[in-house]
Design a protein around this motif. Sequence first.
Motif, PDB file in Angstrom:
ATOM      1  N   ASN A 114     -17.166   6.087  31.747  1.00 27.56           N
ATOM      2  CA  ASN A 114     -17.135   6.551  33.126  1.00 27.56           C
ATOM      3  C   ASN A 114     -16.941   8.056  33.259  1.00 27.56           C
ATOM      4  N   PRO A 139     -20.178  10.425  31.812  1.00 25.28           N
ATOM      5  CA  PRO A 139     -21.286  10.582  32.777  1.00 25.28           C
ATOM      6  C   PRO A 139     -20.867  11.348  34.028  1.00 25.28           C
ATOM      7  N   PHE A 197     -18.783  13.837  34.170  1.00 20.28           N
ATOM      8  CA  PHE A 197     -18.804  15.274  33.847  1.00 20.28           C
ATOM      9  C   PHE A 197     -20.181  15.881  34.118  1.00 20.28           C
ATOM     10  N   ILE A 198     -21.237  15.210  33.653  1.00 17.83           N
ATOM     11  CA  ILE A 198     -22.597  15.724  33.842  1.00 17.83           C
ATOM     12  C   ILE A 198     -23.016  15.612  35.303  1.00 17.83           C
ATOM     13  N   MET A 199     -22.697  14.468  35.911  1.00 17.78           N
ATOM     14  CA  MET A 199     -23.117  14.248  37.303  1.00 17.78           C
ATOM     15  C   MET A 199     -22.486  15.293  38.226  1.00 17.78           C
ATOM     16  N   GLN A 207     -16.224   5.613  40.156  1.00 15.08           N
ATOM     17  CA  GLN A 207     -17.600   5.120  40.090  1.00 15.08           C
ATOM     18  C   GLN A 207     -18.335   5.342  41.416  1.00 15.08           C
ATOM     19  N   THR A 227     -19.142   9.003  41.803  1.00 20.08           N
ATOM     20  CA  THR A 227     -20.270   9.395  40.960  1.00 20.08           C
ATOM     21  C   THR A 227     -21.585   8.912  41.562  1.00 20.08           C
ATOM     22  N   PHE A 228     -21.601   7.687  42.091  1.00 22.00           N
ATOM     23  CA  PHE A 228     -22.812   7.182  42.754  1.00 22.00           C
ATOM     24  C   PHE A 228     -23.165   8.031  43.972  1.00 22.00           C
ATOM     25  N   ALA A 233     -24.750  11.125  42.785  1.00 22.15           N
ATOM     26  CA  ALA A 233     -26.090  10.802  42.284  1.00 22.15           C
ATOM     27  C   ALA A 233     -27.071  10.680  43.444  1.00 22.15           C
ATOM     28  N   ILE A 253     -18.215  19.529  26.775  1.00 22.01           N
ATOM     29  CA  ILE A 253     -17.926  19.946  28.150  1.00 22.01           C
ATOM     30  C   ILE A 253     -16.827  21.005  28.167  1.00 22.01           C
ATOM     31  N   THR A 285     -29.777  12.290  36.679  1.00 25.35           N
ATOM     32  CA  THR A 285     -29.141  11.475  37.719  1.00 25.35           C
ATOM     33  C   THR A 285     -29.539  10.013  37.588  1.00 25.35           C
ATOM     34  N   VAL A 312     -27.621   8.622  34.636  1.00 26.59           N
ATOM     35  CA  VAL A 312     -26.203   8.413  34.956  1.00 26.59           C
ATOM     36  C   VAL A 312     -26.046   7.125  35.765  1.00 26.59           C
ATOM     37  N   LEU A 364     -23.937   3.712  34.736  1.00 22.27           N
ATOM     38  CA  LEU A 364     -22.856   3.113  35.522  1.00 22.27           C
ATOM     39  C   LEU A 364     -23.168   1.652  35.847  1.00 22.27           C
ATOM     40  N   LEU A 383     -25.697  10.421  26.184  1.00 19.47           N
ATOM     41  CA  LEU A 383     -24.720  11.492  26.407  1.00 19.47           C
ATOM     42  C   LEU A 383     -25.028  12.729  25.564  1.00 19.47           C
TER      43      LEU A 383
END
Lengths: 161, 161, 161
Positions: free
Chosen positions: A86, A89, A91-93, A143, A146-147, A150, B92, C30, C33, C37, C88
Amino acid sequence: MSTNSSQMPSARELYSLDNPIFCCYVFWATVLVAKMLLMSTLTAVQRFRYKIFPNQEDLFFKNTEVQFNDPHVERVRRAHRNDMENILPYFIMALIYISTNPDATVACNLFRVASVARLVHTLVYAVYPVPQPARVIAFASMQLITFYMAAVVALRTLRFI
Amino acid sequence: MSTNSSQMPSARELYSLDNPIFCCYVFWATVLVAKMLLMSTLTAVQRFRYKIFPNQEDLFFKNTEVQFNDPHVERVRRAHRNDMENILPYFIMALIYISTNPDATVACNLFRVASVARLVHTLVYAVYPVPQPARVIAFASMQLITFYMAAVVALRTLRFI
Amino acid sequence: MSTNSSQMPSARELYSLDNPIFCCYVFWATVLVAKMLLMSTLTAVQRFRYKIFPNQEDLFFKNTEVQFNDPHVERVRRAHRNDMENILPYFIMALIYISTNPDATVACNLFRVASVARLVHTLVYAVYPVPQPARVIAFASMQLITFYMAAVVALRTLRFI
């Protein structure tokens, strides 16, 4: 994207400490990185406490053998794996979400809630297990955030599919 | 953060190949990415050597069945998981550490030591197991460096909590 | 790296939505990711369907006990772990590959093929298992693309070793 270039800070400065949104991301990402590294330490603590080691060369005590599937060690390892599933992903998002130059208040509060939720997740999963739905709520917080990020990013960049 | 903007290179150029610190990060991150991908290859090598496959559709040889918990395969998988637990957060952490525009000599040497330490970690864990404390030292090197970067970054961005 | 600065867009704007390569990366990152999830959700679906829970506090149904190693749950978990092992590192590798200001057509198509390959990988591994070599091909696509990017970046930054 010309609208973006006319905003302050300009697009080219989004990934610098001149941008308060990036600063907030950086601070909370740092907290989460440190938390994740401490999961390794917590696993090691459990391994020494219960003398459960997975490799021949790790048998620091006499009369021990390699062992797996100890519930105390495995609980910490499940929490750690859940972090990787969790937080990494996220971090990148969150990093690419900053490129859309979002509203500072919204973005910073998303970073704060998501990060604190994961600290709570670790406490109620690996440190002091409590009844559900504590863990489910902590899990769902990051979560959903993050969604949300996204969705914002995907709508903004959809024409580059 | 106005002090930052007056430095050379300016904050807005930190994440470009004009910045030697970023170049050094990029080179060693690339080495570590390649190393991590090779762990998948190493796992596959061990699976074929000992004919240990976890899925029904992977049974390329006659008279084999799905099998788990083979020590040769699991050792490589533990090393690979340890990579994910440590190298991915490092990616990161080091990336955002660059945003603080650190001293070039310090930063580059941190990247070099951390990366070489992880190459050693893989050798002494998955390729040719040697007695401890070889693996513990290799493991601790990147972890301490990541914690150091986290401390630098957290102090710098603390007011954005 | 002075050649780079003279190109359009200039190096300092590579990580902004003014750069179509970055936009394409951002869109497909995106998608990946969100896909990752959803693996957590898929694991949860399998856990409820087969009533397989790994923690005492997760026993939502009467007369169930903690259980591990259910093949339906473990298949999804292996697919999820494979995502972490490959997607990742790809996120970081592709992100730093953009810093070399690659040809837009090449870069965007690499992002597209790698991302679609991983969507296929999930379908043929976790959702509807099909005979090999479907999964091997999907797996190799992103891996080879990541290796290609690593080679480009490493050659470009080799003198910063």
